[in-house]
Write a protein that holds these residues in place. Structure first.
Motif, PDB file in Angstrom:
ATOM      1  N   SER A  81      -8.421  -2.775  -8.356  1.00 41.57           N
ATOM      2  CA  SER A  81      -9.082  -4.298  -7.245  1.00 41.57           C
ATOM      3  C   SER A  81      -7.944  -4.601  -6.588  1.00 41.57           C
ATOM      4  O   SER A  81      -7.759  -5.400  -5.637  1.00 41.57           O
ATOM      5  N   THR A  82      -6.587  -4.051  -6.595  1.00 36.97           N
ATOM      6  CA  THR A  82      -5.296  -4.240  -5.948  1.00 36.97           C
ATOM      7  C   THR A  82      -4.506  -3.132  -5.538  1.00 36.97           C
ATOM      8  O   THR A  82      -4.794  -2.145  -6.213  1.00 36.97           O
ATOM      9  N   TRP A  83      -3.727  -3.121  -4.576  1.00 39.27           N
ATOM     10  CA  TRP A  83      -2.887  -2.153  -4.643  1.00 39.27           C
ATOM     11  C   TRP A  83      -1.470  -1.977  -5.395  1.00 39.27           C
ATOM     12  O   TRP A  83      -0.941  -1.167  -5.513  1.00 39.27           O
ATOM     13  N   ASP A  84      -1.664  -3.014  -6.395  1.00 39.68           N
ATOM     14  CA  ASP A  84      -0.656  -3.114  -7.464  1.00 39.68           C
ATOM     15  C   ASP A  84      -1.059  -2.758  -8.817  1.00 39.68           C
ATOM     16  O   ASP A  84      -0.654  -3.426  -9.931  1.00 39.68           O
ATOM     17  N   GLU A 131       0.966  -1.355   0.061  1.00 37.28           N
ATOM     18  CA  GLU A 131      -0.133   0.260  -0.193  1.00 37.28           C
ATOM     19  C   GLU A 131       0.696   1.186  -0.093  1.00 37.28           C
ATOM     20  O   GLU A 131       0.500   2.167  -0.706  1.00 37.28           O
ATOM     21  N   PHE A 154     -12.069  -6.873  -3.768  1.00 32.85           N
ATOM     22  CA  PHE A 154     -11.169  -5.942  -3.394  1.00 32.85           C
ATOM     23  C   PHE A 154     -11.171  -4.458  -3.916  1.00 32.85           C
ATOM     24  O   PHE A 154     -11.367  -4.583  -5.114  1.00 32.85           O
ATOM     25  N   ARG A 181      -4.124  -3.214 -10.444  1.00 37.36           N
ATOM     26  CA  ARG A 181      -5.011  -4.047 -11.269  1.00 37.36           C
ATOM     27  C   ARG A 181      -6.035  -3.463 -11.378  1.00 37.36           C
ATOM     28  O   ARG A 181      -6.595  -2.890 -10.505  1.00 37.36           O
ATOM     29  N   SER A 183     -14.546  -7.837  -8.877  1.00 39.58           N
ATOM     30  CA  SER A 183     -13.558  -7.765  -7.797  1.00 39.58           C
ATOM     31  C   SER A 183     -13.940  -7.974  -6.436  1.00 39.58           C
ATOM     32  O   SER A 183     -15.158  -7.533  -6.069  1.00 39.58           O
ATOM     33  N   GLY A 243     -11.729  -5.202   1.671  1.00 42.42           N
ATOM     34  CA  GLY A 243     -12.364  -6.344   1.008  1.00 42.42           C
ATOM     35  C   GLY A 243     -13.834  -6.253   0.878  1.00 42.42           C
ATOM     36  O   GLY A 243     -14.230  -5.638   1.640  1.00 42.42           O
TER      37      GLY A 243
END
Length: 216
Positions: free
Chosen positions: A182-185, A40, A195, A187, A193, A156
């Motif tokens: 949908s993610t901290w990286d 994050e 998240f 996506r 999703s 989530g």
């Protein structure tokens, strides 16, 4: 609680006083094993110029704020749990760590400027608030943003706070969604999703009101 509505986290720790210490030791063990616990923070770091002002909202034992401090940013971390704040002070010295209720956030009242470049709220914090305080927390984020600042929230699904309701509450609190992931990286977010990472800014009306000296 002096008239306050306790968060769900406070209710959990009241029922199980060892929970806070367990939580601290869990992340210490993960860090010692080499687990990546700062994904994050890397996203937030990429959003900032060096020396950015960051509020780590509900930052717990300090993993996000600690990383951002080492990366060269000015960090204030707030969490309602004094055990977690004590661990943050021990493990990640440098940021300003404060025990406080996000639903009653007033950092200028404690002598700390409220014009943050990024406010990050990670770790499913939004889902462990008292439901009746969610909008107050989001409105507090809006009040503490610099005019061009952004709020980044991640949590989530299936945790008692549906994504559409959260986005509607954020809008009601004066925040405009700029990006959903949908993610901290990074996506992309889809309807499937499980998240959500949402990036917000303040609406044009809110910025103009602040510039004119009106309260938000």
């Amino acid at each position: 609680m002096n008239g306050r509505t306790p968060s769900q986290w406070e209710e959990l720790t009241a029922a199980d006083p060892a929970r806070s210490t367990w939580y601290v030791e869990r992340f210490r063990a993960m860090a010692a094993e080499g687990t990546d616990i700062v994904g994050e923070a890397r996203l937030v770091d990429a959003m900032l110029d060096r020396g950015g002002r960051v509020l780590d909202a509900g930052g717990g034992p300090g993993r996000v704020g600690g990383y951002l401090h080492r990366a060269g940013h000015v960090v204030v971390g707030v969490d309602v749990d004094p055990v977690l704040i004590a661990a943050a002070e021990q493990d990640y010295p440098g940021p300003t760590w404060i025990v406080g209720d996000l639903a009653e956030l007033d950092l200028p009242g404690r002598g700390i400027a409220g014009d943050f470049d990024v406010i990050v709220c990670a770790g499913n914090v939004m889902t462990i608030l008292a439901p009746s305080t969610r909008e107050a927390v989001l409105a507090g984020f809006a009040r503490h943003l610099a005019p061009a600042g952004q709020v980044v929230v991640g949590f989530g699904a299936d945790r008692g706070y549906e994504f559409p309701q959260f986005l509607a509450d954020a809008e009601d609190a004066g925040l405009t969604v700029d990006l959903r992931l949908s993610t901290w990286d990074l996506r992309p977010f889809t309807e499937k999703s499980d998240f959500l990472v949402a990036v917000f800014s303040r609406g044009t009306f809110e910025i103009m009101s602040t510039a004119a000296g009106s309260s938000i």
